[in-house]
Write a protein that holds these residues in place. Structure first.
Motif, PDB file in Angstrom:
ATOM      1  N   GLN A 128     -20.194  -4.691   7.800  1.00 16.92           N
ATOM      2  CA  GLN A 128     -18.855  -4.367   7.321  1.00 16.92           C
ATOM      3  C   GLN A 128     -18.047  -3.774   8.456  1.00 16.92           C
ATOM      4  O   GLN A 128     -18.585  -3.389   9.472  1.00 16.92           O
ATOM      5  N   ILE A 129     -16.739  -3.703   8.261  1.00 11.96           N
ATOM      6  CA  ILE A 129     -15.908  -3.139   9.321  1.00 11.96           C
ATOM      7  C   ILE A 129     -15.009  -2.058   8.760  1.00 11.96           C
ATOM      8  O   ILE A 129     -14.538  -2.163   7.636  1.00 11.96           O
ATOM      9  N   LEU A 177     -11.559  -0.091   9.575  1.00 11.11           N
ATOM     10  CA  LEU A 177     -10.395  -0.012  10.438  1.00 11.11           C
ATOM     11  C   LEU A 177      -9.741   1.357  10.334  1.00 11.11           C
ATOM     12  O   LEU A 177      -8.617   1.552  10.777  1.00 11.11           O
ATOM     13  N   ILE A 223     -13.968   5.508  -1.946  1.00  5.67           N
ATOM     14  CA  ILE A 223     -13.327   4.312  -1.386  1.00  5.67           C
ATOM     15  C   ILE A 223     -14.321   3.175  -1.327  1.00  5.67           C
ATOM     16  O   ILE A 223     -14.021   2.028  -1.660  1.00  5.67           O
ATOM     17  N   ALA A 263     -14.829  -0.922  -3.273  1.00  5.85           N
ATOM     18  CA  ALA A 263     -14.552  -1.968  -2.292  1.00  5.85           C
ATOM     19  C   ALA A 263     -15.793  -2.786  -1.977  1.00  5.85           C
ATOM     20  O   ALA A 263     -15.709  -3.991  -1.753  1.00  5.85           O
ATOM     21  N   HIS A 299     -14.373  -9.100   2.482  1.00  3.25           N
ATOM     22  CA  HIS A 299     -14.049  -8.000   3.368  1.00  3.25           C
ATOM     23  C   HIS A 299     -12.957  -7.098   2.856  1.00  3.25           C
ATOM     24  O   HIS A 299     -12.063  -6.720   3.584  1.00  3.25           O
ATOM     25  N   TYR A 300     -13.102  -6.716   1.637  1.00  6.65           N
ATOM     26  CA  TYR A 300     -12.139  -5.783   1.090  1.00  6.65           C
ATOM     27  C   TYR A 300     -12.230  -4.436   1.763  1.00  6.65           C
ATOM     28  O   TYR A 300     -11.249  -3.717   1.852  1.00  6.65           O
ATOM     29  N   ALA A 358     -12.559  -3.730   4.831  1.00  2.41           N
ATOM     30  CA  ALA A 358     -11.717  -3.658   6.022  1.00  2.41           C
ATOM     31  C   ALA A 358     -10.297  -3.288   5.640  1.00  2.41           C
ATOM     32  O   ALA A 358      -9.693  -2.380   6.213  1.00  2.41           O
ATOM     33  N   MET A 359      -9.772  -3.988   4.649  1.00 10.19           N
ATOM     34  CA  MET A 359      -8.402  -3.738   4.238  1.00 10.19           C
ATOM     35  C   MET A 359      -8.260  -2.375   3.603  1.00 10.19           C
ATOM     36  O   MET A 359      -7.280  -1.652   3.856  1.00 10.19           O
ATOM     37  N   ALA A 360      -9.262  -2.017   2.797  1.00 10.99           N
ATOM     38  CA  ALA A 360      -9.178  -0.714   2.144  1.00 10.99           C
ATOM     39  C   ALA A 360      -9.193   0.396   3.184  1.00 10.99           C
ATOM     40  O   ALA A 360      -8.451   1.368   3.071  1.00 10.99           O
ATOM     41  N   LEU A 387      -8.187   0.211   6.234  1.00  9.23           N
ATOM     42  CA  LEU A 387      -6.924   0.190   6.961  1.00  9.23           C
ATOM     43  C   LEU A 387      -5.888   1.016   6.211  1.00  9.23           C
ATOM     44  O   LEU A 387      -5.252   1.916   6.765  1.00  9.23           O
ATOM     45  N   ALA A 388      -5.760   0.705   4.922  1.00 15.08           N
ATOM     46  CA  ALA A 388      -4.782   1.442   4.122  1.00 15.08           C
ATOM     47  C   ALA A 388      -5.162   2.916   4.035  1.00 15.08           C
ATOM     48  O   ALA A 388      -4.313   3.797   4.201  1.00 15.08           O
ATOM     49  N   PHE A 389      -6.442   3.163   3.812  1.00 15.01           N
ATOM     50  CA  PHE A 389      -6.907   4.532   3.661  1.00 15.01           C
ATOM     51  C   PHE A 389      -6.605   5.354   4.905  1.00 15.01           C
ATOM     52  O   PHE A 389      -6.154   6.493   4.831  1.00 15.01           O
ATOM     53  N   TYR A 430      -4.259   5.026   7.077  1.00 13.39           N
ATOM     54  CA  TYR A 430      -2.847   5.375   7.149  1.00 13.39           C
ATOM     55  C   TYR A 430      -2.489   6.443   6.139  1.00 13.39           C
ATOM     56  O   TYR A 430      -1.715   7.359   6.421  1.00 13.39           O
ATOM     57  N   ILE A 431      -3.051   6.322   4.938  1.00 10.13           N
ATOM     58  CA  ILE A 431      -2.717   7.307   3.904  1.00 10.13           C
ATOM     59  C   ILE A 431      -3.154   8.703   4.350  1.00 10.13           C
ATOM     60  O   ILE A 431      -2.398   9.670   4.241  1.00 10.13           O
TER      61      ILE A 431
END
Lengths: 311, 393, 297
Positions: free
Chosen positions: A54-55, A57, A99, A103, A109-110, A112-114, A116-118, A120-121
Motif C-alpha cells: 500500500q502507499i 501519501l 482511516i 479504506a 488503492h483507496y 493512497a487517496m484517503a 492524501l486527503a487526510f 491535507y486535512i
C-alpha cells in the motif's frame, strides 16, 4: 530471527556507538539525529509499501500528529514527555485505525487517496486550531526528555536516544517480517486474490501494518518535538510526505535497511548540496521518476540486480 | 533481503569509514587544534532564500552580498576582509536548525543575521542562547525580543506598532468599526493577534474577523460577509498573493470602504499586481519605498536613497523593505566589529548599547530592555497613487 | 447586504470556482476511464496553461486569441510528452509505481515552472473587462461568465467527440475493455497517448480562464489536483456528467462553508467530502458499482 539480520543489527549498533567519537561536532551529530528520526518514519513506510503493497501519501501527517500531541500535552498541560510520547502513540495509532480500516477493506488503492486527503486535512487543522497549536505561528517551550535528574539536552544525548529507538524498532520490524504476519503480508504483495483464497485475512494484516507505520511516525514526531522544542505546521505538509516517499523509493521499498539508507542519503546530501537548494524540488521529482521507471525496487536492490544480470 | 541486508550494511560501513577519513566529515580536521587564526571576519546569515518565504530571503541575500562586496572593496573592517556566509533555510525549521549549528560550530561565525521568519527564529533561539552567539533576526514577531533574551535582537519594526499606526490614522478619520481579514500564516496570525489586542485600547471595534489560507485564490466569501456588516474599513494582514487578491475581490464586490494593508505589502510589485484595485490602499511602512517623497532633511533620507539606488542598479529589481532588514542587521554587526573586534560577547554588548543608528527600518536605539530599538515612528503611513507608493498626507 | 443577497453572492462564487474544479475533474476522468491511471499531475496542467498564457501574452506580447490556442497546444504537447516519457516505457507497473510517477511528474512540472517563471504571482487581463455586473444585489464578474461559457463549450465538444467521432468511440472502447478494443484493431497505445494529450488540453483551458480572476503561480497545481480529484470521486470516477455536477456541489459547499461556518477550514471541505465518499459510497454519485473498483492498468 535470522542470523544474518542479527549480525547486521550488531554491526549497525557498533557503528552508531562509535561514530560520535570521530565526529564530536554538534552540527554533524544533529544531522545524524535527524537521520535517525526520519529513519523511524521510513522504516514504517517501507513495511507498508514493500510488504503490504500500500502507499501513504500523507505520512507526514502522522509525524505531525505525534509531534503536536506530544508537544501540546507536555508544553501546555505539563505532562511528562515520556507519557506524552505514549499518549501520542495511542492517539496517532487510533486515528490511523479509523482511516485505515474502511479504506483497506476495499480492493484497490483507496488508501493512497484517503491518505492524501487526510494529510491535507491534518495540516489545515494544525493551522487553524490555534488555541492548542498556536496556529501558523506555532508554539515553543516544549520540554525535553528527562530521566530522573538527567536531561536529554545536548546533541550527543539525543543522538544515542534516537538511535537506540531506531535499533529497537528495527528489531521489532525484522521480527514482524519473519513472523507469520510478515509471511502473510508477503503473500498479499505477491497476489492478493491467491492470498484471500488461501484464507489469509488480507484486510486485517494490511490495517495492522498501516497502524504500525503510523505509530513509528508518531514516535519520530515526539522525538522531533522534544529536540527542536518548537513546532509549527510547515514541516508536516505534503512536501515532506513526498520527501519521505523518495527516501523509501531510493532505499528500496521492501527493505528496512534500505529505509535507513534512503533517510540518510536524503538528509545528509542536501547538507552538502546547500548551493543547490533551489533545485531540490527538481532533484526529488526526477529521482522519484527515474527510480520508478528504471529501478522500482530501489537504488541498491536495483543496482544489485543489474549487476547480477551482467554476470 | 537478508544476505543483501548484510551487504548493504557493509556498504554503509564502508562509506562511513571513507567519509571519516576524507571529505568534509574528516577526522583530520579535528586533530590540529592550533590552526592559524582566521584573518577574515566571518558573519553568518540565515535566510529563506528558496522555499515559501523566498520573497523575504532573496532580497535579504542579495543585500548581504552587496554589502560584503562594498565593505571589502573599501578595505574591509580595520583591514580584515568581511566574509558573510549565507545559508538557505528553505523556510524549514529543520534546515534552519542544522544551518545554525553549522555556522556556529563549523564556520565559527562571530554573529548571525537572520533568520527571515518568525517561526524559524523561535526554533534557533535556544541554540544561540546556549552557544552564546549574537543573533539579529530579520523576522517580525514580538515574541522574538519579548521577553528579552540576552543574545537575540531584531531589526524589523514591531507588528504592534504597525497596528497602532493604522488605528491612530483611523481614529483621526473617525473610523471606529472595522473588519479584519488575515492569512493563516505566521505573519498573518501575528498581525491578527496584535490587531485584536490593541483594538480596545485604541477605541476600535472589530466587527468581523475572517481568515483565509495563504494559497487561497478567492476571498469573495469572506468579503461578502464583511460587506454585509457595519465595518467602515478593512484591514488585511498577509503577503502575496492574498493581499492582491483581497484588493481585487473588494473591487469586484464594489466595496467602497478603504482597505488597509500591513507592512507585508512593502514591495511596489504587489501594488502593481493588484492593478487598479491597488489604488488608494493605505499601509504603514518603512520609509524606504517612498524615499523620493521624503523631505530632504529627514535623518533617514541619505541612507535610504543610497541603498535603493545601489540595490536597484545592481540587481535590476525593485527594492523592498525586507532586504532593508538584512541591511540594518549586517551594518549593525559591521559597526560592532569596527569598534570591538572579533569577540562574540563584546559584539553583543556593543549591540545592546547602540544608540541613534540610522537604518532603513528607522532610527535604532537599543538598550538592555529593548532589543528591537524602534518605535512606532519608524513607520510612515503610505498610500498607493498611480501605481507608486507615496507618503500619505 | 441582506441575507438573500449574501446567499446569492456565495452561490455565484461557488459556481465560478466549481466550474474550475469540474474541469480538472474532467481531465482526471478522461485519463482514468481509458487507462485506469489516476493522474495526480492533472493540477499542473492547469497551472501550466495559465502560466504559458501569461508568458505568451505579457512577455512575448502575442494577441490574446493567438495566445489562447497556442498555450493549449503547448500544454497538450507537454501532456503527450509526459505520457511518452514516463508512462509508455513501463512494463506492467504496479499501481504504487504509477501513483508515485504521477506525483513525481507533478513535482517536476512545478519545479520547472518555478525555474522558468519564478515564484511570484501572475495575472492576466480579463477577456472582456473588469466591471462587475450587478445581479439582484450580488455581483458577478464578466470573466465568470466566460468561465461558465467556455466550460459549457468544452463539455459539449467532449460529448460530440466521444459520441460521434471514430477516435472518441475508440477511446470509449478502450475504457470499456482494453483487450477487446485491441482485438478489434484499436491501437491502445496511441489511445493512451491521446487521452493524456486531451486531458492536458482541458486542464490548460481551465488554467487560462481562471487566471484573470484568481491569478496564477507555480504552486497552484497541487491543491487544484486534490480538490479536482475529490470532485471526480464525488461525481463517480469516469463519469463526465458527474464531474460537472460534483464540481458545482463542492464549489458551492466551499463557498457557503467559508461564508457561514468558518473561512479557515474552507479547503478541508472538499477533502472531508472525499474521505466520506471513499468510505461510504466509493463509486460516487453517478458512478456504477463496477466502476467503483479501481481498474487495472
Amino acid at each position: 530471527m535470522r542470523k544474518n539480520n542479527l549480525l547486521s543489527l550488531l554491526i549497525l549498533a557498533g557503528v552508531i556507538l562509535v561514530l560520535p567519537l570521530g565526529l564530536g561536532n554538534s552540527y554533524y551529530l544533529s544531522v545524524l539525529v535527524f537521520v535517525g528520526i526520519y529513519s523511524l518514519i521510513t522504516i514504517g513506510l517501507s513495511l507498508l509499501m514493500g510488504y503490504a503493497g500500500q502507499i501513504s501519501l500523507g505520512q507526514a501527517a502522522f509525524f505531525g500528529l505525534g509531534a503536536y500531541t506530544s508537544g501540546v500535552l507536555s508544553a501546555k498541560f505539563g505532562i511528562s514527555p515520556w507519557l506524552a510520547l505514549l499518549a501520542a502513540i495511542f492517539v496517532t495509532g487510533g486515528i490511523a485505525f479509523l482511516i485505515g480500516a474502511p479504506a483497506l477493506k476495499l480492493k484497490g488503492h483507496y488508501l493512497a487517496m484517503a491518505t492524501l486527503a487526510f494529510g491535507y486535512i491534518v495540516f489545515i487543522v494544525f493551522n487553524q486550531a490555534s488555541s492548542y497549536t498556536g496556529g501558523p505561528s506555532g508554539f515553543g517551550q516544549i520540554p525535553r526528555f528527562r530521566l530522573g535528574n538527567f536531561l536529554f539536552r545536548t546533541d550527543v544525548h539525543y543522538y544515542y536516544l534516537v538511535w537506540t529507538l531506531v535499533i529497537v524498532v528495527l528489531l521489532v520490524s525484522l521480527n514482524v517480517i519473519h513472523s507469520r504476519v510478515g509471511r502473510a503480508l508477503r503473500s498479499i504483495h505477491e497476489g492478493e486474490l491467491a492470498a484471500n483464497i488461501m484464507g489469509v485475512n488480507t484486510a486485517r494484516y494490511k490495517i495492522q501494518i498501516f497502524v504500525l507505520s503510523a505509530v513509528y511516525a508518531s514516535m519520530a514526531g515526539s522525538l522531533y518535538a522534544h529536540f527542536i522544542t518548537f513546532l509549527n505546521p510547515t514541516p508536516f505538509g505534503f512536501h515532506f510526505s513526498i520527501v519521505l516517499l523518495t527516501m523509501v523509493a531510493v532505499g528500496g521499498m521492501a527493505s528496512v535497511w534500505g529505509a535507513i539508507i534512503g533517510a540518510a542519503l536524503l538528509t545528509i546530501l542536501p547538507e552538502y548540496l546547500r548551493a543547490f537548494h533551489d533545485y531540490d524540488i527538481l532533484i526529488y521529482g526526477s529521482t522519484l521518476l527515474v527510480i520508478m521507471i528504471f529501478l522500482p525496487q530501489g537504488l541498491f536492490a536495483g543496482i544489485f540486480s543489474l549487476v547480477k544480470k551482467e554476470r | 533481503m537478508t544476505k543483501k541486508g548484510k551487504v548493504v550494511v557493509g556498504v554503509v560501513v564502508a562509506i562511513v569509514i571513507v567519509l571519516l577519513l576524507v571529505g568534509p566529515l574528516s577526522i583530520w580536521r579535528w586533530v590540529p587544534m592550533l590552526r592559524k587564526p582566521p584573518v577574515a571576519y566571518k558573519v553568518g546569515a540565515i535566510f529563506a532564500v528558496t522555499g515559501p518565504a523566498a520573497w523575504l530571503g532573496t532580497p535579504e541575500r542579495n543585500t548581504a552580498k552587496m554589502i560584503e562586496e562594498e565593505v571589502n572593496a573599501g578595505g574591509g573592517i580595520n583591514g580584515h576582509p568581511l566574509e558573510i556566509i549565507v545559508e538557505d533555510t528553505v523556510g524549514d525549521a529543520t534546515r534552519t536548525v542544522t544551518a545554525t549549528k553549522k555556522l556556529i560550530t563549523k564556520d565559527k561565525v562571530l554573529a548571525i543575521v537572520g533568520p527571515s521568519r518568525s517561526g524559524t527564529t523561535m526554533a534557533v533561539i535556544p541554540i544561540v542562547e546556549e552557544a552564546k552567539v549574537p543573533l539579529i533576526s530579520c523576522a517580525a514577531a514580538e515574541a522574538i525580543v519579548v521577553p528579552v533574551k540576552s543574545w537575540v535582537f531584531k531589526t524589523p519594526q514591531k507588528d504592534s506598532d504597525a497596528a497602532v499606526r493604522i488605528y491612530e490614522y483611523m481614529k483621526e478619520h473617525e473610523i471606529s468599526k472595522i473588519a479584519i481579514i488575515t492569512a493563516t500564516t505566521g505573519f498573518g496570525d501575528q498581525g491578527r493577534k496584535q490587531l485584536k489586542k490593541l483594538a480596545p485600547e485604541l477605541g476600535i471595534t472589530i466587527v468581523v474577523d475572517e481568515t483565509y489560507g495563504p494559497k487561497d485564490t478567492d476571498m469573495t466569501a469572506q468579503l461578502t460577509k464583511i460587506k454585509a456588516s457595519e465595518a467602515q474599513a478593512v484591514v488585511n494582514w498577509s503577503i502575496v498573493p492574498g493581499q492582491a487578491i483581497v484588493a481585487k475581490n473588494m473591487r469586484q464586490l464594489q466595496m467602497k470602504i478603504p482597505l488597509f494593508q500591513s507592512h507585508g505589502f512593502g514591495n511596489i510589485k504587489y501594488a502593481q499586481t493588484a492593478g487598479e484595485a491597488g489604488e488608494g490602499i493605505i499601509l504603514p511602512c518603512g520609509r524606504l519605498l517612498a524615499v523620493d517623497s521624503l523631505p530632504g532633511d529627514h535623518p533617514q533620507k541619505e541612507v535610504l536613497a543610497k541603498y535603493k539606488k545601489e540595490y536597484e542598479t545592481k540587481y535590476e529589481e525593485d527594492v523592498s523593505t525586507f532586504g532593508g532588514h538584512a541591511w540594518d542587521g549586517l551594518h549593525l554587526v559591521i559597526a560592532a566589529l569596527r569598534e570591538v573586534g572579533p569577540d562574540r560577547a563584546k559584539i553583543r554588548d556593543y549591540l545592546e548599547n547602540t544608540k541613534n543608528f540610522v537604518g532603513t527600518g528607522g532610527v535604532f536605539n537599543f538598550s538592555p530592555e529593548d532589543h528591537n530599538g524602534l518605535t512606532k515612528d519608524a513607520f510612515e503611513m503610505l498610500t498607493v497613487k498611480n501605481g507608486k507608493f507615496v507618503v500619505l498626507k | 447586504m441582506s441575507f438573500g443577497d449574501q446567499l446569492l453572492q456565495y452561490l455565484f462564487t461557488g459556481i465560478t470556482i466549481g466550474t474550475i474544479y469540474g474541469m480538472v475533474a474532467l481531465g482526471f476522468n478522461i485519463i482514468y476511464a481509458s487507462t485506469g491511471i489516476i493522474n495526480l499531475a492533472q493540477g499542473e496542467f492547469v497551472m501550466l496553461g495559465g502560466m504559458t498564457m501569461v508568458y505568451l501574452t505579457t512577455i512575448i506580447k502575442l494577441p490574446m486569441v493567438v495566445g489562447f490556442f497556442l498555450s493549449i497546444l503547448i500544454v497538450t504537447a507537454i501532456g503527450a510528452a509526459f505520457e511518452r516519457a514516463a508512462i509508455h516505457p513501463l512494463k506492467s507497473p504496479s499501481v504504487i509505481t504509477l501513483i508515485i510517477i504521477t506525483v513525481a511528474a507533478s513535482i517536476l512540472f512545478k519545479g520547472g515552472a518555478m525555474f522558468a517563471w519564478g515564484k511570484q504571482t501572475f495575472s492576466l487581463p480579463p477577456f472582456s473587462g473588469e466591471k462587475p455586473i450587478s445581479v439582484l444585489g450580488a455581483t458577478i464578474l464578466p470573466q465568470a461568465l466566460w468561465i461558465l461559457g467556455i466550460m459549457g463549450a468544452v463539455v459539449a465538444l467532449l460529448i460530440l467527440f466521444f459520441g460521434f467521432t471514430l477516435t472518441g468511440k475508440a477511446m470509449r472502447a478502450c475504457a470499456a475493455n482494453r483487450t477487446a478494443a485491441s482485438l478489434v484493431g484499436i491501437n491502445v497505445k496511441t489511445m493512451v497517448l491521446l487521452t493524456f494529450a486531451l486531458s492536458a488540453g482541458i486542464g490548460a483551458i481551465a488554467g487560462i480562464i481562471i487566471t484573470p480572476i484568481a491569478l496564477m503561480d507555480y504552486d497552484r497545481g497541487t491543491m487544484l489536483a486534490v480538490k479536482g480529484f475529490s470532485v471526480a470521486v464525488l461525481g463517480g470516477l469516469g463519469s463526465s456528467v458527474g464531474a460537472v455536477v460534483a464540481g458545482f456541489i463542492i464549489g458551492i459547499m466551499e463557498s457557503l462553508g467559508a461564508g457561514f461556518i468558518s473561512s479557515g477550514y474552507k479547503d478541508a471541505i472538499a477533502l472531508v467530502v472525499l474521505l466520506l465518499v471513499l468510505f461510504i459510497k466509493p463509486s460516487g454519485l453517478l458512478g456504477s458499482r463496477e466502476r467503483g473498483e479501481f481498474k487495472k492498468f
